[in-house]
Design a protein around this motif. Structure first.
Motif, mmCIF file in Angstrom:
data_model
loop_
_atom_site.group_PDB
_atom_site.id
_atom_site.type_symbol
_atom_site.label_atom_id
_atom_site.label_comp_id
_atom_site.label_asym_id
_atom_site.label_seq_id
_atom_site.Cartn_x
_atom_site.Cartn_y
_atom_site.Cartn_z
ATOM 1 N N THR A 244 24.932 -18.763 -41.484
ATOM 2 C CA THR A 244 23.731 -17.828 -42.012
ATOM 3 C C THR A 244 24.347 -16.677 -43.331
ATOM 4 O OG1 THR A 244 21.900 -16.456 -40.437
ATOM 5 C CG2 THR A 244 24.503 -15.750 -40.210
ATOM 6 N N ASN A 245 23.126 -15.903 -43.733
ATOM 7 C CA ASN A 245 23.037 -14.972 -44.698
ATOM 8 C C ASN A 245 22.576 -13.459 -43.521
ATOM 9 O OD1 ASN A 245 23.102 -16.473 -46.786
ATOM 10 N ND2 ASN A 245 21.864 -17.274 -46.825
ATOM 11 N N PHE A 246 23.390 -12.535 -44.360
ATOM 12 C CA PHE A 246 23.179 -11.140 -43.809
ATOM 13 C C PHE A 246 22.369 -9.488 -44.854
ATOM 14 C CE2 PHE A 246 26.290 -12.439 -40.833
ATOM 15 C CZ PHE A 246 25.301 -12.381 -39.436
ATOM 16 N N LEU A 247 21.601 -8.891 -44.152
ATOM 17 C CA LEU A 247 21.169 -8.802 -45.446
ATOM 18 C C LEU A 247 20.863 -7.694 -44.313
ATOM 19 C CD1 LEU A 247 18.057 -10.127 -46.703
ATOM 20 C CD2 LEU A 247 19.885 -8.977 -48.035
ATOM 21 N N THR A 248 21.748 -5.733 -45.514
ATOM 22 C CA THR A 248 21.218 -4.609 -44.853
ATOM 23 C C THR A 248 20.537 -4.241 -45.303
ATOM 24 O OG1 THR A 248 23.405 -3.802 -45.215
ATOM 25 C CG2 THR A 248 23.914 -4.710 -43.184
ATOM 26 N N ALA A 255 9.574 -4.678 -41.904
ATOM 27 C CA ALA A 255 9.837 -4.929 -44.214
ATOM 28 C C ALA A 255 11.298 -4.259 -43.621
ATOM 29 C CB ALA A 255 9.173 -4.234 -44.809
ATOM 30 N N LEU A 256 12.101 -4.840 -44.387
ATOM 31 C CA LEU A 256 13.527 -4.577 -44.521
ATOM 32 C C LEU A 256 13.597 -3.867 -45.964
ATOM 33 C CD1 LEU A 256 16.424 -3.552 -43.845
ATOM 34 C CD2 LEU A 256 17.208 -5.599 -44.378
ATOM 35 N N ARG A 257 13.688 -2.365 -45.998
ATOM 36 C CA ARG A 257 14.087 -1.745 -47.775
ATOM 37 C C ARG A 257 15.911 -1.625 -47.791
ATOM 38 N NH1 ARG A 257 10.732 -0.998 -51.667
ATOM 39 N NH2 ARG A 257 9.319 0.123 -49.929
ATOM 40 N N GLY A 273 15.702 3.699 -39.272
ATOM 41 C CA GLY A 273 17.641 3.653 -39.894
ATOM 42 C C GLY A 273 17.933 2.678 -40.450
ATOM 43 N N ALA A 274 18.858 2.743 -40.465
ATOM 44 C CA ALA A 274 19.449 1.400 -41.039
ATOM 45 C C ALA A 274 19.534 -0.020 -39.668
ATOM 46 C CB ALA A 274 21.114 0.877 -41.217
ATOM 47 N N ALA A 275 19.933 -0.753 -40.595
ATOM 48 C CA ALA A 275 19.387 -2.209 -39.880
ATOM 49 C C ALA A 275 19.605 -3.338 -40.175
ATOM 50 C CB ALA A 275 17.903 -3.058 -39.594
ATOM 51 N N THR A 276 20.664 -4.573 -39.225
ATOM 52 C CA THR A 276 20.727 -5.771 -40.139
ATOM 53 C C THR A 276 20.059 -6.899 -39.722
ATOM 54 O OG1 THR A 276 22.886 -4.575 -39.950
ATOM 55 C CG2 THR A 276 23.056 -7.344 -40.077
ATOM 56 N N VAL A 277 19.211 -7.667 -41.178
ATOM 57 C CA VAL A 277 18.848 -9.650 -40.749
ATOM 58 C C VAL A 277 19.443 -9.973 -41.090
ATOM 59 C CG1 VAL A 277 16.615 -7.945 -40.434
ATOM 60 C CG2 VAL A 277 17.223 -9.416 -43.058
ATOM 61 N N THR A 278 19.349 -11.259 -40.650
ATOM 62 C CA THR A 278 20.136 -12.541 -40.511
ATOM 63 C C THR A 278 19.294 -13.476 -41.098
ATOM 64 O OG1 THR A 278 21.347 -13.926 -39.437
ATOM 65 C CG2 THR A 278 20.133 -13.250 -37.939
ATOM 66 N N VAL A 279 19.206 -14.119 -41.785
ATOM 67 C CA VAL A 279 18.490 -16.143 -42.427
ATOM 68 C C VAL A 279 18.701 -16.973 -43.003
ATOM 69 C CG1 VAL A 279 18.668 -15.086 -45.157
ATOM 70 C CG2 VAL A 279 16.609 -16.348 -43.148
ATOM 71 N N ARG A 280 18.980 -18.071 -42.149
ATOM 72 C CA ARG A 280 19.809 -19.213 -42.884
ATOM 73 C C ARG A 280 19.539 -19.203 -44.109
ATOM 74 N NH1 ARG A 280 23.306 -19.638 -38.483
ATOM 75 N NH2 ARG A 280 22.054 -19.133 -36.105
ATOM 76 N N LYS A 351 15.798 -9.764 -37.005
ATOM 77 C CA LYS A 351 16.704 -9.033 -37.141
ATOM 78 C C LYS A 351 17.996 -9.413 -35.595
ATOM 79 C CE LYS A 351 16.826 -4.012 -35.738
ATOM 80 N NZ LYS A 351 17.830 -3.914 -34.752
ATOM 81 N N VAL A 352 18.566 -8.418 -36.336
ATOM 82 C CA VAL A 352 19.859 -8.817 -35.306
ATOM 83 C C VAL A 352 20.629 -7.434 -34.361
ATOM 84 C CG1 VAL A 352 20.415 -10.857 -35.793
ATOM 85 C CG2 VAL A 352 21.680 -10.195 -37.134
#
Length: 354
Positions: A244-248, A255-257, A273-280, A351-352
Motif C-alpha cells: 500500500t501507499n500512505f499519504l499524510t 479531501a486531504l491537503r 488537523g493532520a490525517a493519514t490516508v492509504t491507497v493500494r 483514511k486510517v
C-alpha cells in the motif's frame, strides 16, 4: 455470543513471567469464531496468534479471561478433553508406522471398534487423495504427502474444530500454493471449523472466510479478506495486508491537503488537523500530464511478469508505487524520468488511524 459461534475468547490475557518482567503475549483479546468457517489468525512473529491457538487447544492456560466452545467453558480443561485437534508445522508423524496406521492411531486410542477404525481410515485417506499410499511408511513420502497424512489423522476423529499452526511453512512455494487449494477443499467438504495460524498474507487472503489480524498481543481487525484489504482499520493492518501507499497531510472536508498543496479527494473525511490516508498500488492511474492529476515523475520501473511496479515521485518528495499491467510485446510503456499525471480510482483512498 450468537447461535452460530463455536469458539469464543472473552477478554483473554496471557502473560509470561512475573511482576515487572512479565510479557503480555495476549492483551485482553475477545473474539468469536463461527461454526463451519475457515478462520485465520494472521500477524508477524511474536504477535500472539500461536499463543491464542494453544489456549484454544489447551496446551496453555490463560492468565485471565475465558475460552468457550459451543457455549461451554473449556478454559481449564486439559487438551485430551477438548473436541479439537491440532496439525503442527512439524506434522509429528510416526515414522515406524504406515500411512494408514498413522491415520488410525488416534481412533484406536479413543477405543473405536476395529471395523469403524478401518472404514474411517479408508474414508480419510480417500478425502486427502492418499488411499493408494496406505501401506507406505511416512518417511518415504514427500513433504506435501506427509502434510496430507497429518491432516487425515487430525480429521479422522471428527473434531468440532481443527487447529492448524503454520502447517504450510515448510513446503516450497509451488506446493504451498497447491496445498492452499487442498486445505480449503477439505474444510468445505468436511464442514469442520478450521482455525489457521499464519504470517503469510497470501495464505490468509486466498483461503479464509474471515481473518483476525494481530499485533503486539492485540486483535487489530476482524473481517473478510475483502473488508480488511479494502478498508483497513489502521496503519498496521493496511501495511501488513498487501502492499500500500500512505499519504499524510491536513484533513479538509472530503479531501486531504498534502504538503505540496495538492488536494486529494477522500469522501467522508472531515476537517480537523493532520490525517493519514492509504491507497493500494493497483488503484493508481497514470496518464499524460496534460490530462491533469497530481504531477509525478517515474523514478523506477520493476518488472514482475504480468505486472510492472512503477515507482513515482511527487513534487513534494512523496514516494508512491503504482501497480500496472505490463504492456504487451511491442506496446510502448512508461520510462524512467517520464512526467505523468497521477489519479486515484474512485473510492480507493481510505483514511486510517495511526
Amino acid at each position: 455470543m450468537t447461535a452460530e459461534t463455536i469458539i469464543s475468547a472473552r477478554n483473554v490475557v496471557k502473560a509470561f513471567g512475573q511482576g515487572a518482567a512479565a510479557v503480555r503475549a495476549l492483551d485482553d483479546v475477545s473474539l468469536d469464531i463461527l461454526r463451519g468457517e475457515f478462520f485465520t489468525l494472521l500477524g508477524p512473529s511474536g504477535c500472539g496468534k500461536t499463543t491464542l491457538l494453544r489456549l484454544i487447544a489447551g496446551f496453555e492456560m490463560p492468565t485471565g479471561g475465558q475460552i468457550l466452545l459451543d457455549g461451554a467453558d473449556i478454559t481449564t480443561l486439559p487438551p485430551n478433553r477438548r473436541p479439537v485437534n491440532t496439525v503442527f508445522q512439524s506434522y509429528a508423524l510416526f515414522p515406524h508406522l504406515t500411512v494408514a496406521q498413522n491415520v488410525a492411531f488416534g481412533l484406536q486410542m479413543l477405543g473405536k471398534p476395529a471395523a469403524e477404525v478401518k472404514a474411517t481410515t479408508a474414508r480419510m485417506l480417500a478425502l486427502v487423495k492418499l488411499d493408494h499410499l496406505a501401506g507406505r511408511k511416512t518417511a518415504q513420502l514427500s513433504g506435501g504427502q506427509q502434510q496430507r497424512v497429518a491432516l487425515a489423522r487430525a480429521l479422522a476423529p471428527q473434531p468440532k474444530v481443527l487447529l492448524l499452526d503454520e502447517p504450510l511453512s515448510a513446503l516450497d512455494l509451488k506446493l504451498r500454493k497447491e496445498m492452499q487449494v487442498e486445505l480449503k477443499r477439505l474444510q468445505i467438504e468436511t464442514g469442520i471449523t478450521f482455525v489457521f495460524v499464519t504470517h503469510d498474507q497470501e495464505e490468509a487472503l486466498t483461503m479464509s472466510d474471515r481473518i483476525g489480524v494481530m499485533s503486539n498481543g492485540k486483535l487489530q481487525q476482524v473481517g473478510t479478506a475483502k473488508d480488511i484489504y479494502t478498508r483497513p482499520r489502521n496503519r498496521f493492518v493496511a501495511s501488513f495486508i498487501g502492499e500500500t501507499n500512505f499519504l499524510t497531510g491536513t484533513a479538509e472536508d472530503d479531501a486531504l491537503r498534502i504538503a505540496g498543496g495538492a488536494r486529494i479527494p477522500v469522501p467522508g473525511l472531515r476537517a480537523g488537523g493532520a490525517a493519514t490516508v492509504t491507497v493500494r498500488p493497483e488503484q493508481l492511474r497514470l496518464g499524460p500530464p496534460a490530462e491533469g492529476g497530481l504531477p509525478a515523475t517515474v523514478r523506477d520501473l520493476v518488472y514482475f511478469g504480468t505486472d510492472t511496479h512503477c515507482h513515482l515521485l511527487l513534487e513534494d518528495g512523496t514516494e508512491l508505487v503504482a501497480r500496472l499491467q505490463s504492456p504487451a510485446s511491442g506496446e510502448a510503456g512508461f520510462v524512467t524520468g517520464q512526467k505523468v499525471g497521477l489519479r486515484f480510482a474512485e473510492g480507493a483512498v481510505q483514511k486510517v488511524e495511526e
